[in-house]
Write an enzyme that holds these catalytic residues in place. Sequence first.
Site, PDB file in Angstrom:
ATOM      1  CE  LYS A  70       1.045  20.764  -6.458  1.00  0.00           C
ATOM      2  NZ  LYS A  70       0.922  22.157  -6.921  1.00  0.00           N
ATOM      3  CB  THR A  71      -3.296  19.832  -0.919  1.00  0.00           C
ATOM      4  OG1 THR A  71      -1.879  19.998  -1.022  1.00  0.00           O
ATOM      5  CG2 THR A  71      -3.631  19.232   0.435  1.00  0.00           C
ATOM      6  CD  GLU A 127      -0.106  17.901  -2.808  1.00  0.00           C
ATOM      7  OE1 GLU A 127       0.386  19.042  -2.793  1.00  0.00           O
ATOM      8  OE2 GLU A 127      -0.834  17.461  -1.886  1.00  0.00           O
TER       9      GLU A 127
END
Length: 457
Positions: free
Chosen positions: A124-125, A168
């Site tokens: 995600k990041t 995010e």
Amino acid sequence: MSEFEQYLKPGEVGHLVGIGGVSMSPLAEVLAGMGLCIRGSDLSESEKTLALREKGIAVSIGHDGANLAPNTRFVVRTAAVRDDNPEIVEAHRRGLPVFERTEAWGAIMRGYDNALCISGTHGKTTTTSMCTHILMAAERDPSVMIGGTLPLLHAGHRVGKGNVIVMESCEYCNSFLRFSPTIAVILNIDADHLDFFKDIEDVKTSFRRFAELVPENGFVVANADDKNTMDTLAGLNRRIVTFGFTPTADVWASGVSRMGASTEFDIMHGKRLFTHVSLRVPGLHNVKNALAATAAAICLGTSPNAVKYGLAGFTGAGRRFEFKGKFNGADVYDDYAHHPSELKAVLDAAEPLGYNRLLVVFQPHTYSRTKALFADFVQQLRRPTITYLAEIYAARETNTIGISSKDLADQIEGARFFPSFGGLLENLRQEARPGDLILTVGAGDVYRIGESLVSGA
């Protein structure tokens, strides 16, 4: 209109409990930028609390009911702040509404034409960071909320004036179900956070509900190579744009070639070449992340050149295969991986880089995850030349299971377990030599070992 939206008006007075948190401090900035009068509190002073004060936002250190100003109209808290917190107790005593931070972000999102929400068990990041690079290259002036630090921003967030917000979006405690995505990206779905979810089916149900939040004119961007993701989305009445290594995906990679830590490939959109990309972060998992970011960018009508140059400028997010420096001729890197699938991805990226030896320092994250995925951790931790194991990082848990990193070490030939960082660091100093890749891995504070090595502390 959500209940929180009625407070998104200039002059409204709000109090944020835990205002120095990674997603609370940008929330404070965004709300203040909308004309609200924001103040808050945190347990300790930090760079973030100091930065908020410089922007005119009052921050109290320590939690006390007296921190709530008499004219406070609402309170926002992080999931970590419990009902017995004195400020929450005071808010309830006064009859003030108390919101979770995700409810606030969800309401703010609805003020943007495009809300790009990046979800998935892993990646995600990095993918949120890649999307940010692309949108900055496209001059879309996005607002951004990332769960890590991005060198481009010198922060984990950005307040822009464009019509796109990039978030995010984490599944833990179903927090992303309070968001309002117009484009929902699902990178992958794996069994994780089993202290909250019952099993993989429970996880898939949560992601299905997340995808259903997308309006009918929105998009769901999905990993065509991940069976759990595709099963989760089966029969969904939304426009689905797939990405992957398979040519049947809508956005796919062709001609992937690796040169050292860099990867070059063509991004195809259907049968047509979209653009050629040179990626400066290693690993096929990052190629997949770049494909997901590109698919999202295509949904936003972004040009091939913005994708090309945005990705070319991406050198990684903080704690994602991040180069920390050198020690005794060895290269020291750090990565946030804390699930066996993430560990596999980072080892897959590290092994082809041509180092003589791979020394991995792993700190498991939470007792429940270590127990639930024990055999998978052992399988991956047998791969390095030498595996160092620090004790499990408790995070939000207490050790009711009676498990230790020593249990992992007992199953891994040659593994070295140290109950404290001091002993581990000393052994690593003696072991390191030129030609080694030293990799500190985990979601806790294991990065301190690499930083101590490099700094000589």
